[in-house]
Design a protein around this motif. Structure first.
Motif, PDB file in Angstrom:
ATOM      1  N   PRO A 147       0.153  -1.239   0.223  1.00 22.05           N
ATOM      2  CA  PRO A 147      -0.301   0.120   0.135  1.00 22.05           C
ATOM      3  C   PRO A 147       0.982   1.446   0.374  1.00 22.05           C
ATOM      4  O   PRO A 147       0.664   2.256  -0.547  1.00 22.05           O
ATOM      5  CB  PRO A 147      -0.654  -0.320   1.509  1.00 22.05           C
ATOM      6  N   LEU A 148       1.798   1.017   0.930  1.00 20.53           N
ATOM      7  CA  LEU A 148       2.849   2.513   0.468  1.00 20.53           C
ATOM      8  C   LEU A 148       3.228   2.602  -0.333  1.00 20.53           C
ATOM      9  O   LEU A 148       3.758   4.191  -0.746  1.00 20.53           O
ATOM     10  CB  LEU A 148       3.737   2.346   1.986  1.00 20.53           C
ATOM     11  N   TYR A 149       3.654   1.555  -1.494  1.00 21.67           N
ATOM     12  CA  TYR A 149       4.097   1.711  -2.942  1.00 21.67           C
ATOM     13  C   TYR A 149       3.453   2.119  -3.564  1.00 21.67           C
ATOM     14  O   TYR A 149       3.249   3.224  -4.627  1.00 21.67           O
ATOM     15  CB  TYR A 149       4.859   0.755  -3.516  1.00 21.67           C
ATOM     16  N   VAL A 150       1.903   1.901  -3.734  1.00 21.75           N
ATOM     17  CA  VAL A 150       0.180   2.156  -4.735  1.00 21.75           C
ATOM     18  C   VAL A 150       0.675   3.699  -3.644  1.00 21.75           C
ATOM     19  O   VAL A 150       0.168   4.429  -5.018  1.00 21.75           O
ATOM     20  CB  VAL A 150      -0.615   1.635  -3.642  1.00 21.75           C
ATOM     21  N   HIS A 151       0.787   3.757  -2.473  1.00 18.92           N
ATOM     22  CA  HIS A 151       0.049   6.049  -2.380  1.00 18.92           C
ATOM     23  C   HIS A 151       1.879   6.652  -2.838  1.00 18.92           C
ATOM     24  O   HIS A 151       1.805   7.774  -3.718  1.00 18.92           O
ATOM     25  CB  HIS A 151       0.403   5.799  -0.800  1.00 18.92           C
ATOM     26  N   LEU A 152       2.807   6.585  -3.023  1.00 18.51           N
ATOM     27  CA  LEU A 152       4.092   6.953  -3.089  1.00 18.51           C
ATOM     28  C   LEU A 152       4.019   6.644  -4.807  1.00 18.51           C
ATOM     29  O   LEU A 152       4.368   7.838  -5.683  1.00 18.51           O
ATOM     30  CB  LEU A 152       5.206   6.026  -2.831  1.00 18.51           C
ATOM     31  N   LEU A 153       3.102   5.758  -5.770  1.00 13.67           N
ATOM     32  CA  LEU A 153       3.429   5.301  -7.219  1.00 13.67           C
ATOM     33  C   LEU A 153       2.228   6.349  -7.268  1.00 13.67           C
ATOM     34  O   LEU A 153       2.212   6.892  -8.431  1.00 13.67           O
ATOM     35  CB  LEU A 153       2.966   4.280  -7.715  1.00 13.67           C
ATOM     36  N   TYR A 154       1.019   6.899  -6.840  1.00 12.43           N
ATOM     37  CA  TYR A 154       0.188   8.058  -6.302  1.00 12.43           C
ATOM     38  C   TYR A 154       0.270   9.232  -6.483  1.00 12.43           C
ATOM     39  O   TYR A 154       0.248  10.279  -8.195  1.00 12.43           O
ATOM     40  CB  TYR A 154      -1.297   7.575  -5.797  1.00 12.43           C
ATOM     41  N   LYS A 155       1.125   9.617  -5.948  1.00 16.35           N
ATOM     42  CA  LYS A 155       1.734  11.086  -6.070  1.00 16.35           C
ATOM     43  C   LYS A 155       2.762  11.269  -6.878  1.00 16.35           C
ATOM     44  O   LYS A 155       2.948  12.458  -7.012  1.00 16.35           O
ATOM     45  CB  LYS A 155       2.708  11.119  -4.554  1.00 16.35           C
ATOM     46  N   GLU A 156       3.417   9.980  -7.052  1.00  9.53           N
ATOM     47  CA  GLU A 156       4.694  10.250  -8.873  1.00  9.53           C
ATOM     48  C   GLU A 156       4.035  10.847 -10.250  1.00  9.53           C
ATOM     49  O   GLU A 156       4.310  11.607 -10.793  1.00  9.53           O
ATOM     50  CB  GLU A 156       5.549   8.989  -8.777  1.00  9.53           C
ATOM     51  N   THR A 157       2.694   9.830  -9.767  1.00  6.62           N
ATOM     52  CA  THR A 157       1.510  10.042 -11.319  1.00  6.62           C
ATOM     53  C   THR A 157       0.700  10.952 -11.033  1.00  6.62           C
ATOM     54  O   THR A 157      -0.035  10.858 -12.557  1.00  6.62           O
ATOM     55  CB  THR A 157       0.727   8.112 -11.496  1.00  6.62           C
ATOM     56  N   LYS A 158       0.644  11.281 -10.435  1.00  6.11           N
ATOM     57  CA  LYS A 158      -0.167  12.211 -10.277  1.00  6.11           C
ATOM     58  C   LYS A 158      -0.529  13.173 -11.367  1.00  6.11           C
ATOM     59  O   LYS A 158      -0.907  14.643 -11.359  1.00  6.11           O
ATOM     60  CB  LYS A 158      -0.738  12.802  -8.971  1.00  6.11           C
ATOM     61  N   CYS A 159       0.580  14.368 -11.483  1.00  6.33           N
ATOM     62  CA  CYS A 159       1.458  14.790 -11.794  1.00  6.33           C
ATOM     63  C   CYS A 159       1.953  14.513 -13.510  1.00  6.33           C
ATOM     64  O   CYS A 159       1.605  15.463 -14.606  1.00  6.33           O
ATOM     65  CB  CYS A 159       2.410  15.511 -12.047  1.00  6.33           C
ATOM     66  N   TRP A 160       1.094  13.230 -14.267  1.00  2.00           N
ATOM     67  CA  TRP A 160       2.035  12.755 -15.244  1.00  2.00           C
ATOM     68  C   TRP A 160       0.754  14.013 -16.688  1.00  2.00           C
ATOM     69  O   TRP A 160      -0.342  13.626 -15.823  1.00  2.00           O
ATOM     70  CB  TRP A 160       1.493  11.360 -15.377  1.00  2.00           C
ATOM     71  N   ARG A 161       1.533  14.338 -17.506  1.00  2.81           N
ATOM     72  CA  ARG A 161       0.564  14.635 -18.406  1.00  2.81           C
ATOM     73  C   ARG A 161       0.052  13.028 -19.632  1.00  2.81           C
ATOM     74  O   ARG A 161       1.393  12.501 -19.979  1.00  2.81           O
ATOM     75  CB  ARG A 161       0.918  15.848 -18.718  1.00  2.81           C
ATOM     76  N   SER A 162      -0.677  13.705 -20.187  1.00  5.05           N
ATOM     77  CA  SER A 162      -1.088  12.185 -21.111  1.00  5.05           C
ATOM     78  C   SER A 162      -0.231  12.761 -22.485  1.00  5.05           C
ATOM     79  O   SER A 162       0.457  12.106 -22.559  1.00  5.05           O
ATOM     80  CB  SER A 162      -2.686  12.592 -21.942  1.00  5.05           C
ATOM     81  N   TYR A 163       0.593  14.349 -22.631  1.00  4.24           N
ATOM     82  CA  TYR A 163       1.453  14.265 -23.464  1.00  4.24           C
ATOM     83  C   TYR A 163       3.096  13.960 -22.979  1.00  4.24           C
ATOM     84  O   TYR A 163       3.645  13.919 -24.188  1.00  4.24           O
ATOM     85  CB  TYR A 163       1.238  15.817 -24.063  1.00  4.24           C
ATOM     86  N   GLU A 164       3.297  13.473 -22.510  1.00  7.65           N
ATOM     87  CA  GLU A 164       4.046  13.242 -22.021  1.00  7.65           C
ATOM     88  C   GLU A 164       4.879  12.417 -21.846  1.00  7.65           C
ATOM     89  O   GLU A 164       4.176  10.539 -21.811  1.00  7.65           O
ATOM     90  CB  GLU A 164       4.696  13.649 -20.422  1.00  7.65           C
ATOM     91  N   ASP A 165       5.986  11.880 -21.972  1.00  6.71           N
ATOM     92  CA  ASP A 165       6.816  10.698 -23.047  1.00  6.71           C
ATOM     93  C   ASP A 165       7.005   9.465 -21.610  1.00  6.71           C
ATOM     94  O   ASP A 165       7.817   9.985 -20.885  1.00  6.71           O
ATOM     95  CB  ASP A 165       7.992  10.019 -23.358  1.00  6.71           C
ATOM     96  N   ILE A 166       7.002   8.651 -21.059  1.00  7.47           N
ATOM     97  CA  ILE A 166       6.763   7.663 -19.713  1.00  7.47           C
ATOM     98  C   ILE A 166       7.054   7.292 -19.868  1.00  7.47           C
ATOM     99  O   ILE A 166       6.986   5.728 -21.172  1.00  7.47           O
ATOM    100  CB  ILE A 166       5.460   8.066 -19.186  1.00  7.47           C
ATOM    101  N   ASP A 167       8.511   6.225 -18.728  1.00  9.33           N
ATOM    102  CA  ASP A 167       8.599   5.054 -19.686  1.00  9.33           C
ATOM    103  C   ASP A 167       9.462   3.798 -18.297  1.00  9.33           C
ATOM    104  O   ASP A 167       9.073   4.587 -17.131  1.00  9.33           O
ATOM    105  CB  ASP A 167      10.078   4.831 -20.547  1.00  9.33           C
ATOM    106  N   GLU A 168      10.121   2.983 -18.221  1.00 10.94           N
ATOM    107  CA  GLU A 168       9.966   2.659 -17.002  1.00 10.94           C
ATOM    108  C   GLU A 168      10.922   3.413 -15.939  1.00 10.94           C
ATOM    109  O   GLU A 168      10.381   3.030 -14.451  1.00 10.94           O
ATOM    110  CB  GLU A 168      10.468   0.931 -16.434  1.00 10.94           C
TER     111      GLU A 168
END
Length: 1731
Positions: A647-668
């Motif tokens: 759960p803590l990993y999921v929450h940190l993932l959420y804090k990272e991805t909530k600022c992602w824009r659809s036009y941004e290039d995302i990889d691993e």
């Protein structure tokens, strides 16, 4: 704390601890135009806010913060979109969480600018672009800065960050490039704003956009904030807001015709004052000032001030002058108004802290906070419910799982289900605004599009979400229905107190005991007894009131007391008890221990989140903030979650991805692979936004704080950092007052939401990490260097010490290549670049007193500064400032006062004992014992702290001089609360420091105890060495001992080498050159193993660098060299070796053997010189001591002692031998030879002998207690006392050699003493107990306590001559004692033939007159103890000495009384009548007394009755008047009070008494002038004011045991038992000394004696009180009611530092063997010359 509230909290009711309702900070949002209000905001920040903060802290215990979102912001960013959004979020936080006023607005003549929208919905943006292009305008720049983002719900165009195209915009290292980018942005901003404004206007005209949709493009930040804070708010919220309006009509008129007015800021750049040249914006401002605010103020809820400045002829000069005047008045008004709002809205803290109640509240608040993090349904919740509901469980539920699996959140959510079925949690309250105006606001508000005609309605986008709440009543269904459960929950990681088993169990026991109305002690020294009590309390639960105990993170408990073995948990639980425990799967093997402890239990629950649950949680978090991610991005997210189902990993993932824009290039690479990696990414992101230095210090201070840290404290601490502070100031000019803006911390907290939790601890809302992995990463990233950690602890220690408070400026230092001139320093001017400068800047740090003294409504109260109490000692300790900790905390009265008043007695004891373990200072041991012994009275009466410290410290301050200041502070504080102070305390306190050597009781645990110059070394049989020094205690383990054990331990004479022999015939040598080297070296490197020896080692001795080793059943002695560990020679003896010694010059070796034979060797030879044979062949030589080069003492195993002359070593001569047989012929246990004192102690099984080794005689001989045998005996450091221990006996006994009296008992609760010895260099007495404890007493304290003045039995008589430096006591024996008033020790004893019955002393103190029960009279000269006369007479009932000290009156009941001359013993006259209650008149003329109901005055010269009180009634009581010697006051049986002039035989006054007081006044005391009479009967004190003929009755708590009225009649002093509390502590179980002021009946002093008293006397001046006790000690107290008395007391305190505390032998004087004067019945005398 209110009892109902306390009861609810201790029962675990969450409704009492909601975080919003418990906030302890006043947060004020400041709304203003940033440029126009710059002067006012600066003045308020520098002059007003610090004063308001101090007011809140000192009067309410609240923090005070003002959030000025423009403070420290670049002016070019005032219209930034993100800043505007952040300010609205900040405003919402203030409105919701402020504990008082929350909003202040400053309005002037400027309206402000609107900003660019951060996001525009796709359809709206397309419409704007379409109408713009149709109008023939380009949209290229619009399309450049706004990108479409599909991740927004709904999709929208997003305004790009400035750094996207302007890379140097925030670059502080390149001023020129940054300035260029700023100009580019201004041009871009204006162009974008122009395009959007035009497009929005066209869309509104065409009906594409509504006016409400268009409003956000035109309104300024000030209008948004005003309407958000004030519109549609309840009256209670409006009453927390203030608005200040400053109108300058002339300024507006002067600029009406100016097309555009440009002002210049400090950097020379211009900005437009749109409100002065745009009528539409001024119209909006006018609506706010003249319509909105007056309408809200009309109801009387909103406070609005309007100031109009009318005269403004010159736009520059006059405006500046008027602005300064307005600013000054604003500051005054602002302070007054905010104080009024604080007083009317803030809740004043009046309750006293209770430590364990606050502890419970802390855990409940954390539980509530963690439960809010419960994002999705855990399948494990059903199993927890099943465990709670099911009746027959009998074992705990063990919840286990890996790190970060959500165990804490799961348990917190589960706990919220264990509530009463009817409890309702109110999540929010619906706020509705009632329309009271008859005219619609749509007609009043001007439109954004048509500002002049005002036809539009504006509603803020943000305010619509924040102003309307929906009421939700969440009826939570209880798992335990129709019951009233008691919930006990503990989170183990919250503080170090909870991680200790002892404190954990004590807190739980106290909470359970309160709920089930059981008694529990406040302190447990034995952890096993505490465990038994814990198990017993668990059985108190019932079906109607079940108990639920939750322990989260038990794997984080410390291993003190072997806690991790889980031995303290019960094997079986009752059906009404539910225990839920969470632990990690592998840490410390605790899960396996649980499985072994509860082998057959089915209640083991593994928390293992599934991928589906984690993805649902992730989606839910994004949706809650109106975000989503694309399908391509979801692939990487799913892969990350699959790898880490936490759960803590999921929450940190959420804090990272909530600022992602659809036009941004995302990889691993955009995702971290683990929890720690994602935490690092989060921190690095913060570093990018706020700077590395600020973020690193911010995170580190949260991590390093002991109990958490508040937001205001973070601002303060960061403001003390020079580099951080310079980030918020113009480097060209440093102001003299500078501080980090409060909004910076709030912004960081918004970004770290859910990572931090706000818990309530001791009344403060503190920040702490939600998961322990956050601080792990902080330590990894920022705290790897120990110097950095120490520096930050130092900063925190300085902050909580208040070093920079009260405006004291702190140096601000920057390093460069040059220095400032004096002129630059004085003018605060800083060189451009490359400089070193040091400027003193006020950081506006708050004061940090230990306690806040509150004065409110004519009531004074004290509020403890718990933040300083908790944090300051901790940080001093962590940064290694042990001396500062000792001087500035642990020996400071204010610290103890704060801890006691806060109810933190156990924490106080914990702190002292912890420091004691670290430093081993005897002062800390003393303080620890004081708090432990007085914990009961301090809990019930915290104001008695100064009395307790006085009583216990006074006897020890001379041996502990570092405590003298603490004693003086306690004494000074006692002056404030009591008129009685301690002059001499009879309470002895022998502090014992203890250390656990082994968790399992083992009688023969220790092999030996030795010492060096700086260390005490305790060697265990398993090869473990405990070293105790002044600064620390360390443990060393012998790694190669294997299954062997240590048997014999000895230290070389130079303290360099420690030698140990083992049971498997090994000799180990340790190098102990220095404690540091010993502590740090490898054990195996210091060990030399000898393998040539075949027989088991029996013992060894040392002489220089040679070791003499002997063996079982062997006559051989092998000699080793310590340094080389080689055999140097071998000695052969006649018999088996038993003892070893050497001459003082180390030339000769003496080896004792069986058959009482001694062989003498030269130290460098192998053959014996001579053999010495004792006459008694039975037994063996026990020990040998060389008194000198001429004499040797030999002690046999059967107790025979012989002395040999060894002047000629070849022909030793036997000089003396004693006690070969008879009563004292017994086995020797131990011996001790004190060469300096020439004393030899021989301890046998049944007796102890003290020898004078110079004369070869026995000085003293003592028998042991009945049916006991001695374990060991040693001499005290001054050799005046014997310390002995007996077999199967816990305490050690201390006997006084001179008298044989047992003067001290060293008691403890750690088991039977199995071994003890004294360590001379460490001034310590060290003992080992059967329970595995090591006890250390300070020998100086033992000597001092033993030498305290003490009579043989209970004191029954006290005589206090007025002008003497001595006083006298009797104890019912044949001895009278003369005491010193300075040292309060016995100077002299006067021994009589029989038991003494009467004592009198002349007022000059030259003579002492006594009588015994056999009838003999004694006259003593007090100066030299001479018994001048022993007179044989009849039995004497009363002795009187005339005031002129010439004559003595001995009154006899059954024979003739006599008046005789004191110096000669000659009879002056006989008195035939027996006078009762007799007194001698001050003129030495008459003796007055009662005879057959008549009051007679008998002449001292003739013995005849010369005066008689004439009355028909009997005289039942009388008293002489000290102020009027010729008068006597008396009471007759007909209830009349008379004043009789003896000389003139006249009656001067008559008072008729009521019936109720006659019997009670048969025995009374009178003041010197007769104005006050006092009598006591049982629990009533009767006070008669003879002048006013008025009687007052004072009822006391218990029967009065003794009382005295002072000569002035000002006070009555009495002793009685206090209120019974079913307590057996020394203070509550013994009587109390009380002082009552006669004039008002007020008890002005209440001193707990701590011992049972037996007698009381006061000095004639009524200042000094002497109390004798049943144990033979004396206590002296002084009444300090006047300034003169206080001055005298201070002088007496000065004597503490000048006292001579050397031991003095008691002057013992015996009476004559037979009388030298005999009185016969016919009155003749017979002189006898016998002495």
């Amino acid at each position: 704390m209110d009892y109902t509230l306390k009861k609810a909290i201790l029962a675990g009711k969450f409704s009492q601890i909601h975080s919003r309702g418990q906030t302890r900070c006043i947060k004020v949002f400041l709304c203003a135009h940033p440029e126009e209000s710059k002067t006012q905001r600066k003045a308020l920040r520098e002059k007003v806010y610090p004063k308001l903060r101090e007011y809140c802290r000192h009067n309410y215990g609240l923090e005070f913060q003002v959030f000025d979102g423009y403070d420290g912001i670049d002016p070019d960013d005032f219209n930034d979109t993100q800043l505007r959004q952040f300010r609205l979020k900040l405003l919402e936080e203030c409105l919701q969480s402020s504990a008082g006023p929350c909003f202040v607005a400053l309005l002037g003549e400027q309206y402000g600018n609107s900003c660019l929208p951060a996001e525009i919905e796709v359809s709206e943006f397309e419409n704007l672009r379409y109408v713009t292009q149709n109008a023939g305008n380009t949209t290229e720049i619009l399309e450049t800065w706004y990108y479409r983002d599909e991740n927004t719900i709904p999709p929208a165009y997003h305004l790009l960050e400035k750094e996207k195209f302007l890379s140097h915009y925030y670059d502080k290292m390149n001023d020129q490039a940054r300035e260029t980018d700023h100009k580019k942005w201004q041009a871009t901003f204006n162009e974008l704003k122009s395009i959007l404004n035009h497009a929005v206007s066209l869309c509104v005209q065409k009906g594409i956009l509504t006016m409400k949709q268009a409003a956000r493009y035109f309104t300024s930040a000030m209008e948004d904030e005003l309407r958000f804070a004030l519109e549609n708010k309840s009256p209670s919220n409006l009453r927390k807001c203030i608005c200040y309006v400053h109108k300058i009509p002339s300024l507006c008129q002067a600029t009406e015709n100016i097309p555009e007015m440009e002002l210049v800021d400090e950097r020379g750049r211009g900005y437009e004052m749109h409100c002065l040249n745009k009528s539409e914006t001024y119209s909006r401002l006018g609506w706010l000032r003249d319509v909105l605010l007056p309408s809200l103020a009309a109801s009387g809820d909103l406070l609005v001030y309007t100031t109009t400045t009318t005269t403004l002829s010159d736009l520059t000069t006059d405006y500046q002058e008027k602005e300064e005047e307005y600013t000054e008045e604003l500051c005054k008004q602002f302070y007054t108004d905010v104080v009024q709002l604080i007083d009317s809205n803030a809740q004043r803290r009046t309750e006293c802290f209770e430590s364990f109640s606050e502890e419970v509240k802390q855990h409940l608040s954390l539980c509530e906070a963690y439960s809010e993090l419960y994002m999705c349904e855990y399948k494990e919740m059903k199993q927890i419910e099943e465990y709670i509901v099911q009746e027959e469980t009998h074992t705990p539920l063990i919840v286990f799982g890996g790190p970060c699996t959500g165990k804490t959140v799961l348990l917190a959510k589960a706990v919220t289900q264990v509530i009463t079925s009817k409890q309702i949690l109110l999540l929010s309250a619906e706020l509705r605004h009632e329309q009271t105006s008859t005219q619609s606001e749509d007609d009043e508000r001007p439109s954004t599009l048509d500002l002049q005609h005002g036809t539009a309605d504006i509603s803020s986008e943000g305010s619509s979400q924040a102003m309307h709440y929906q009421v939700k009543k969440d009826q939570m269904q209880s798992w335990i229905r129709n019951t009233d459960p008691c919930l006990v929950i503990r989170f183990m990681f919250t503080s170090q107190y909870n991680s200790c088993l002892r404190t954990l169990l004590l807190g739980i026991c106290r909470q359970i005991a309160f709920n089930y109305k059981k008694a529990v002690k406040s302190y447990w020294q034995d952890i096993h007894e505490l465990k038994v009590n814990f198990a017993s309390l668990l059985t108190a639960a019932s079906k109607q009131q079940p108990l639920v105990l939750v322990l989260d993170g038990i794997d984080q408990i410390s291993n003190e007391d072997n806690a991790r073995t889980m031995w303290w948990l019960p094997d079986r639980l009752s059906p009404s008890v539910k225990v839920i425990i969470s632990t990690s799967t592998r840490k410390h093997g605790i899960l396996n221990k649980f499985k072994n402890l509860y082998k057959d239990s089915p209640w083991f629950l593994e928390v293992k989140p599934q991928q589906k649950e984690c993805i649902q949680m992730f989606t839910k978090c994004l949706s809650a903030v109106g975000r989503k991610i694309t399908s391509g991005q979801q692939i990487y997210v799913n892969e990350g979650i699959k790898q880490s189902l936490l759960p803590l990993y999921v929450h940190l993932l959420y804090k990272e991805t909530k600022c992602w824009r659809s036009y941004e290039d995302i990889d691993e690479q955009c995702l971290g692979r683990s929890v720690h990696e994602n935490i690092e990414r989060l921190f690095h992101k913060l570093e990018k936004n706020y700077g590395f230095l600020l973020v690193s210090k911010f995170l580190s201070y949260i991590t390093l704080s002991k109990s958490g840290i508040s937001e205001a404290e973070l601002v303060d601490v960061l403001s003390m950092d020079d580099k951080i502070l310079l980030q918020f100031s113009d480097p060209k000019k440093i102001p003299n007052i500078l501080r980090v803006p409060d909004w910076v911390i709030e912004s960081l907290l918004f970004d770290l939401e859910v990572c931090l939790v706000k818990g309530i601890y001791m009344g403060y809302q503190l920040l702490s990490w939600t998961n322990r992995h956050f601080p792990f990463v902080v330590w990894k990233l920022y705290l790897t260097e120990m110097d950095t950690v120490v520096e930050m602890h130092n900063v925190l220690a300085s902050y909580f010490s208040g070093q920079w408070a009260y405006g004291r400026p702190k140096p601000l230092v920057s390093i460069g290549n040059c220095t400032l001139t004096e002129k630059q320093i004085s003018t605060q001017q800083v060189p451009e670049q490359n400089s070193f400068y040091k400027i003193y800047v006020d950081r506006q740090q708050p004061s940090q007193p230990w306690v806040f003294n509150l004065h409110f409504a004519n009531q004074d109260s004290v509020f403890v500064n718990m933040r300083k109490v908790i944090e300051f000692p901790f940080h001093l300790k962590e940064c290694g400032r042990a001396e500062d900790l000792f001087k500035n905390v642990l020996t400071l009265f204010c610290y103890y006062e704060a801890m006691v008043k806060a109810g933190c007695l156990y924490q106080l004891l914990f702190e002292i004992e912890e420091a004691c373990q670290l430093t081993c200072r005897k002062e800390l041991c003393v303080l620890s014992d004081i708090i432990r012994k007085s914990s009961c009275i301090l809990q019930n009466s915290p104001d008695k702290l100064s009395m307790v410290l006085q009583s216990y410290l006074l006897p020890v301050v001379d041996t502990c001089p570092n405590l003298i200041n603490l004693f003086k502070e306690a004494d000074q504080n006692e002056f404030k609360t009591s008129v009685v102070c301690v002059l001499h305390s009879p309470l002895t306190l022998i502090s014992c420091m203890y250390t656990t050597l082994c968790a399992i009781a083992e009688p023969s645990l220790v092999s030996g105890i030795v010492e060096t110059e700086s260390l005490i070394i305790v060697t265990l049989k398993n090869g473990t060495l405990y070293t105790l020094g002044d600064t620390e205690t360390t443990t060393i383990k012998c790694s190669n001992l294997k299954e062997d054990t240590i048997s014999v331990v000895k230290m070389s004479s130079d303290g360099k080498y420690l030698l140990l022999s083992t049971g498997k015939n090994k000799l180990l040598i340790f190098d102990c050159t220095s404690s540091a080297f010993l502590h740090n070296m490898e054990f195996t490197k210091a060990v030399v193993e000898v393998t040539e020896i075949l027989q088991p080692i029996k013992g060894f001795g040392l002489c220089g660098t040679d070791v003499f080793v002997w063996f079982e059943s062997a006559n051989l002695v092998k000699v080793f060299n310590i340094t080389s560990a080689e055999i140097v020679k071998q000695l052969s003896c006649l018999h088996e070796v038993t003892a070893f010694s050497h001459s003082l010059d180390k030339k000769y070796i003496f080896i004792g053997q069986q058959q009482n034979v001694i062989s003498v060797f030269e130290s460098d030879k192998s053959l014996p010189l001579v053999s010495i044979c004792e006459e008694i062949s039975e037994g063996f030589i026990h020990s040998i001591f060389c008194e000198s080069v001429h004499a040797m003492y030999i002690i046999g195993s059967k107790g025979n002692v012989s002395v040999w002359d060894i002047t000629n070593i070849l022909t030793p001569q036997h000089t003396e031998e004693v006690h070969k047989t008879g009563e004292y012929y017994d086995d020797v246990v131990s011996t001790e030879h004190v060469l300096e004192q020439k004393i030899l102690l021989v301890c046998k099984t049944a007796s102890i002998e003290i020898w004078d080794t110079v004369d070869g005689i026995i000085l003293d001989r003592f028998k042991g207690p009945r049916n006991s045998t001695f374990l060991n005996a040693i001499l005290s450091s001054n050799c005046e006392f014997i310390i002995a221990g007996c077999q199967n006996c816990m305490p050690l006994l201390v006997w006084k050699r001179q008298t044989g009296q047992c003067v001290l008992i060293l008691d403890h609760n750690f088991g039977e003493i199995t071994m003890f010895t004294k360590c001379i260099s460490q001034t310590s007495l060290v003992a080992v107990t059967s329970k595995g404890f090591l006890l250390v007493w300070n020998s100086e304290l033992i000597d001092h306590a033993s030498s305290m003045g003490r009579t043989a039995k209970s004191i029954s008589i006290i005589l206090v001559p007025l002008y003497s430096k001595h006083f006298y006591t009797g104890d019912g024996t044949n001895v009278i004692y003369k005491w010193s008033k300075i040292s309060f020790k016995i100077d002299t004893s006067f021994e009589h033939e029989d038991l003494v019955e009467n004592v009198a002393v002349t007022w000059t103190e030259e003579y002492l007159v006594t009588s015994d029960i056999s009838g003999d009279l004694y006259v003593w000269r007090t100066a030299n103890g001479e018994n001048m006369h022993r007179i044989q007479s009849s039995h004497v009932h009363q002795l009187l000495i005339t005031p002129n000290s010439h004559f003595v009156v001995s009154l006899c009941e059954n024979s003739t009384s006599k008046v005789w001359k004191l110096t000669t013993g000659h009879t002056v006259c006989n008195i035939r009548a027996y006078l009762k209650q007799a007194i001698v008149t001050p003129e030495s003329t008459f003796v007055v007394g009662l005879y057959d109901g008549a009051l007679l005055a008998v002449s001292l010269w003739s013995g005849r009755i010369t005066k008689r009180f004439s009355c028909d009634r009997w005289v039942i009581a009388f008293q002489s008047l000290l102020d009027y010697p010729e008068f006597i006051i008396l009471i007759t049986s007909d209830k009349i009070l008379y004043t009789w002039n003896v000389a003139e035989e006249t009656i001067c006054q008559q008072v008729q008494l009521s019936n109720s007081f006659v019997d009670q006044l048969r025995v009374f005391q009178s003041s010197g002038d007769g104005a006050v009479l006092v009598s006591v009967l049982d629990k009533s004190i009767n006070i008669l004011h003879t002048v006013h003929k008025r009687v007052c009755v004072l009822t006391v708590e218990d029967t009065v045991l003794s009382y005295k009225l002072t000569k002035t009649g000002e006070f009555i002093i009495y002793i009685c038992y206090g209120t019974q509390l079913n307590c057996y502590c020394d203070f509550h179980s013994n009587p109390v000394l009380n002082v009552v002021q006669i004039s008002n009946g007020k008890n002005v002093a209440r001193h707990f004696l701590g011992k049972p008293p037996s007698a009381m006397e006061i000095s004639e001046d009524g200042v000094y009180i002497f109390v004798g006790f049943e144990d033979g000690t004396i206590g002296s107290y002084v009444i300090v009611g006047t300034n003169e008395d206080r001055f005298k007391m201070k002088e007496n305190l000065g004597l503490l530092e000048n006292k001579d505390h050397t031991y003095r032998k008691l002057g013992q004087y015996s009476c004559k063997k037979s009388p030298n004067i005999v009185w016969t019945e016919n009155g003749s005398e017979m002189l006898d010359t016998q002495v």
